[in-house]
Design a protein around this motif. Structure first.
Motif, short mmCIF file in Angstrom:
data_model
loop_
_atom_site.label_atom_id
_atom_site.label_comp_id
_atom_site.label_asym_id
_atom_site.label_seq_id
_atom_site.Cartn_x
_atom_site.Cartn_y
_atom_site.Cartn_z
N ARG A 9 4.99 29.22 5.11
CA ARG A 9 4.33 28.82 6.35
C ARG A 9 4.54 27.34 6.63
O ARG A 9 4.66 26.94 7.78
N GLU A 10 4.57 26.52 5.59
CA GLU A 10 4.76 25.09 5.76
C GLU A 10 6.07 24.79 6.50
O GLU A 10 6.14 23.87 7.30
N LEU A 11 7.10 25.57 6.22
CA LEU A 11 8.40 25.35 6.87
C LEU A 11 8.42 25.90 8.30
O LEU A 11 9.25 25.48 9.11
N LEU A 12 7.52 26.80 8.62
CA LEU A 12 7.47 27.37 9.96
C LEU A 12 6.43 26.69 10.85
O LEU A 12 6.38 26.95 12.05
N SER A 13 5.62 25.81 10.28
CA SER A 13 4.49 25.24 11.03
C SER A 13 4.90 24.48 12.28
O SER A 13 4.16 24.48 13.26
N CYS A 14 6.05 23.85 12.30
CA CYS A 14 6.51 23.10 13.48
C CYS A 14 7.71 23.76 14.15
O CYS A 14 8.31 23.19 15.06
N SER A 15 8.04 24.95 13.73
CA SER A 15 9.21 25.67 14.24
C SER A 15 8.95 26.23 15.64
O SER A 15 7.83 26.61 15.97
N LEU A 16 10.00 26.32 16.45
CA LEU A 16 9.90 27.00 17.75
C LEU A 16 9.61 28.48 17.56
O LEU A 16 9.03 29.11 18.43
N SER A 17 10.04 29.03 16.45
CA SER A 17 9.90 30.45 16.17
C SER A 17 8.89 30.67 15.04
O SER A 17 8.79 29.85 14.13
N GLU A 18 8.21 31.78 15.10
CA GLU A 18 7.29 32.13 14.02
C GLU A 18 8.00 32.83 12.88
O GLU A 18 7.43 33.05 11.82
N ARG A 19 9.28 33.20 13.10
CA ARG A 19 10.03 33.97 12.10
C ARG A 19 11.21 33.23 11.50
O ARG A 19 11.74 33.62 10.48
N GLU A 20 11.68 32.17 12.19
CA GLU A 20 12.85 31.43 11.74
C GLU A 20 12.55 29.94 11.79
O GLU A 20 11.72 29.49 12.56
N ILE A 21 13.27 29.18 10.98
CA ILE A 21 13.11 27.73 10.96
C ILE A 21 13.97 27.17 12.09
O ILE A 21 15.20 27.19 12.02
#
Length: 109
Positions: free
Chosen positions: A9-21
Motif C-alpha cells: 500500500r505504501e507504494l500505491l499511496s500516491c499512485s494514479l492507480s489503485e492497482r499499479e504504481i
C-alpha cells in the motif's frame, strides 16, 4: 504482478492507480530505488498522461520498455531510470496534452 494485493500500500499511496504504481518524475525514480526493500523486481515501465480534467491514459509518445525480466535486476533498474529520465526531458521540451507519469511493472524478486 497480477494482483494489486501484492504491491505494498505504501507504494500505491500516491499512485494514479489503485492497482499499479503510476507516479510522476522524480517520485518514480525514488520508488524504483526502494523496490528491493519490498522484495520487488522492476520489469519495465510505460508512460501515462494525466490530463487537466483529472482523467488519465497511456502516452502515445512514451511507450517505455519491453519486459526486462531476462536481465539482472540492477541492470533493469538502471535502464529504466535512464530511459525514464530521457522521456521526462523530452516531455519537458515537447509536452503532450497531459502531464507525463510513469507506470512501473514489478514482480516478486
Amino acid at each position: 504482478m497480477d494482483s494489486s494485493n501484492d504491491i505494498p500500500r505504501e507504494l500505491l499511496s500516491c499512485s494514479l492507480s489503485e492497482r499499479e504504481i503510476v507516479l510522476p518524475y522524480p517520485d518514480v525514480v525514488a520508488t524504483i530505488h526502494r523496490l528491493p526493500e519490498f522484495g520487488l523486481r522492476l520489469l519495465g515501465w510505460e508512460g501515462w498522461l494525466r490530463y487537466a480534467d483529472g482523467h488519465w491514459g497511456h502516452s502515445a509518445r512514451h511507450q517505455g520498455t519491453i519486459d526486462l525480466s531476462d536481465i539482472p535486476a540492477q541492470e533493469a533498474m538502471e535502464l529504466c531510470i535512464c530511459t525514464i529520465e530521457q522521456a521526462y526531458a523530452e516531455a519537458k521540451r515537447e509536452p503532450e496534452a497531459g502531464e507525463l507519469y510513469f507506470c512501473v511493472t514489478v514482480d516478486a524478486a
